[in-house]
Design an enzyme around this catalytic site. Structure first.
Site, PDB file in Angstrom:
ATOM      1  N   ARG A 232       0.859  -1.176   0.000  1.00  0.00           N
ATOM      2  CA  ARG A 232       0.000   0.000   0.000  1.00  0.00           C
ATOM      3  C   ARG A 232       0.901   1.232   0.000  1.00  0.00           C
ATOM      4  NH1 ARG A 232      -0.703   2.773   4.837  1.00  0.00           N
ATOM      5  NH2 ARG A 232      -2.769   3.495   4.167  1.00  0.00           N
ATOM      6  N   GLU A 274       5.714   6.636   1.264  1.00  0.00           N
ATOM      7  CA  GLU A 274       6.097   5.335   1.810  1.00  0.00           C
ATOM      8  C   GLU A 274       5.439   4.241   0.983  1.00  0.00           C
ATOM      9  OE1 GLU A 274       6.384   6.759   6.496  1.00  0.00           O
ATOM     10  OE2 GLU A 274       4.761   5.435   5.845  1.00  0.00           O
ATOM     11  N   LYS A 326      -0.576  14.865   9.457  1.00  0.00           N
ATOM     12  CA  LYS A 326       0.590  14.695   8.595  1.00  0.00           C
ATOM     13  C   LYS A 326       1.621  15.810   8.772  1.00  0.00           C
ATOM     14  CE  LYS A 326      -1.647  11.784   5.119  1.00  0.00           C
ATOM     15  NZ  LYS A 326      -0.696  10.668   5.201  1.00  0.00           N
TER      16      LYS A 326
END
Length: 356
Positions: A232, A274, A326
Site C-alpha cells: 500500500r 512510503e 501529517k
C-alpha cells in the site's frame, strides 16, 4: 560493520556516493518520473488500499520485490550515522530472533535474485556466504547461529537494506510490533512503539478508527499467507530532503517548517511517499512490514504536469484533521498557493498516471 564502508569501484553501477540527507542536503532524483507518485485520484482519504505486491514495469520502483535504487549507498551511510548516534532506533525483543533470521533470508534471496550484479548468496546447508558489492561486504556465516554474524540477524541485514522495517508477532488475535528499525520514519518512534499491539500503535491516526479502517486491515493481515505479500501507499510532507524525521530529533528538523517561502517552496518542500509492503514469514509466522521512503521535491514533481495538477487538488481539499496529523497544516495554504500556479484546470481521470 561501521561507517568505513569499503565501497565498490567507481565504475560499479549508478549509485550516488556524495549524496546527503542532512546538513548540505545534496539529495536529488536523476529521473523524477521514477518516483512512486501515490495518488490515484484528485482527493485523498485514509484507507486500507492494499493490493498484491507483484513485480511491475521495468525501470520503475515496482520492477522488483525490493527496490534498490541510486540512493542505496547514501541511505546506508545515513542509517549507520543514525544508529551510531542512537542504537535504540533498532530493537528486537528476545522472542523475535527467528523472525529476524526469516527477514534476513527474505532480503538476501530477493536481492541476489533480482540484482545479481550487486549481490550474491551461496548456500551449502546452513553454511551461507553473502556478498554485498556496493557496500564492499563479504560475510560467511551459519544460518540460525547468531554468533557467526557481527550483529544480530535483523540488525545485520537492516544495515544493508533501504527502508524502515517492523516485525509483528501474532498472538491473542492481534499483531504486536516486537522488533523494528526506524531511521527514515515520518515522526514515529521504534523505542516508543515496540511492544505495542496493532490498534495501539495506530491510535494517533485521525478519522480512520471511526470508519473501521484498522479493524478491516487487521482482519485482512491476520489472514496473510506466506508467498503472497501485499503493499500500500502512505505519504506526508517533509521540509528539506530529510530521511530522519523522528520524534527523537524533532528539535533539529521541526524548526525547518518555519523557513518556507513562495521563493524556496519548490526546492525545499518534498512529497514523502512510503511504499509499504507486508510479508508473512515462513518459520516464525511473524509479519515483516517494509516501509520504504521516497522523496521528491515540488520542483521535480511539477515537471510531470499531471502530477502537479493532482497534487494541488489533493492538498487543497485534504480534511484539516489529516493535514494536521501529517504535520503540514501551518504551511498548507502556502503549498496550495505555490501548486495552484501549475494547475491549469484540465480534468484528470482516476488511476495512477503512466509516465509520458
Amino acid at each position: 560493520m561501521s561507517l568505513d564502508f569499503k565501497f565498490a569501484p567507481d565504475d560499479f553501477g549508478g549509485f550516488f556516493r556524495d549524496e546527503t540527507f542532512r546538513d548540505t542536503f545534496t539529495y536529488r532524483n536523476s529521473d523524477p518520473r521514477r518516483f512512486p507518485f501515490p495518488f490515484d485520484r484528485d482527493d485523498y482519504m485514509y484507507a486500507v488500499n492494499l493490493e498484491p505486491h507483484m513485480p511491475g514495469r521495468k525501470g520503475t520502483a515496482f520492477e522488483h520485490m525490493l527496490d534498490v535504487d541510486e540512493h542505496y549507498i547514501a541511505e546506508m551511510i545515513d542509517r549507520a550515522k543514525v544508529l551510531a548516534e542512537d542504537p535504540l532506533r533498532c530493537q528486537s525483543l528476545p522472542h523475535m530472533t527467528l523472525a529476524g533470521w526469516d527477514t534476513l533470508e527474505l532480503i538476501m534471496e530477493a536481492k541476489a535474485r533480482d540484482y545479481p550484479q550487486w549481490f550474491s548468496l551461496t548456500r551449502d546447508g546452513n553454511r551461507w556466504h553473502w556478498v554485498n558489492r556496493p557496500l564492499g561486504i563479504e560475510q560467511s556465516f551459519t544460518f540460525l547461529d547468531e554468533s557467526t554474524l557481527p550483529y544480530p540477524p535483523f540488525e545485520y541485514i537492516m544495515r544493508q537494506t533501504q527502508g524502515d522495517w517492523t516485525l509483528q508477532d501474532e498472538r491473542d488475535g492481534t499483531l504486536w510490533m516486537d522488533a523494528g528499525i526506524a531511521t527514515s520514519q515520518a515522526d514515529w518512534s521504534v523505542d516508543f512503539d515496540v511492544g505495542m499491539n496493532f490498534h495501539e500503535w495506530h491510535a494517533p491516526v485521525p478519522l480512520a478508527h471511526e470508519k473501521g479502517v484498522f479493524d478491516r486491515a487487521l482482519k485482512f493481515l491476520l489472514k496473510l499467507q506466506h508467498g503472497a505479500p501485499v503493499r500500500r501507499f502512505n505519504w506526508t510532507m517533509t521540509v528539506n530532503p530529510l530521511l530522519d524525521t523522528a520524534p527523537e530529533t524533532y528539535h533539529k528538523w521541526g524548526p525547518m517548517r518555519t523557513t518556507l517561502t513562495q521563493e524556496n517552496m519548490g526546492q525545499k518542500m518534498h512529497l514523502r511517499v512510503e511504499l509499504q509492503s507486508l510479508y508473512r514469514l515462513p518459520r516464525s509466522n511473524a509479519i515483516a512490514f517494509d516501509i520504504r521512503c521516497y522523496l521528491c521535491s515540488f520542483e521535480q514533481i511539477v515537471t510531470v504536469p499531471k502530477w502537479a495538477r493532482r497534487l494541488h487538488r489533493v492538498i487543497r481539499d485534504l480534511p484539516e484533521e489529516l493535514a494536521t496529523y501529517k504535520g503540514f497544516i501551518r504551511n498548507r495554504d502556502a503549498m496550495v498557493e505555490w501548486l495552484s500556479k501549475c494547475d491549469d484546470g484540465a480534468p484528470t481521470s482516476p488511476g495512477w498516471f503512466p509516465d509520458d
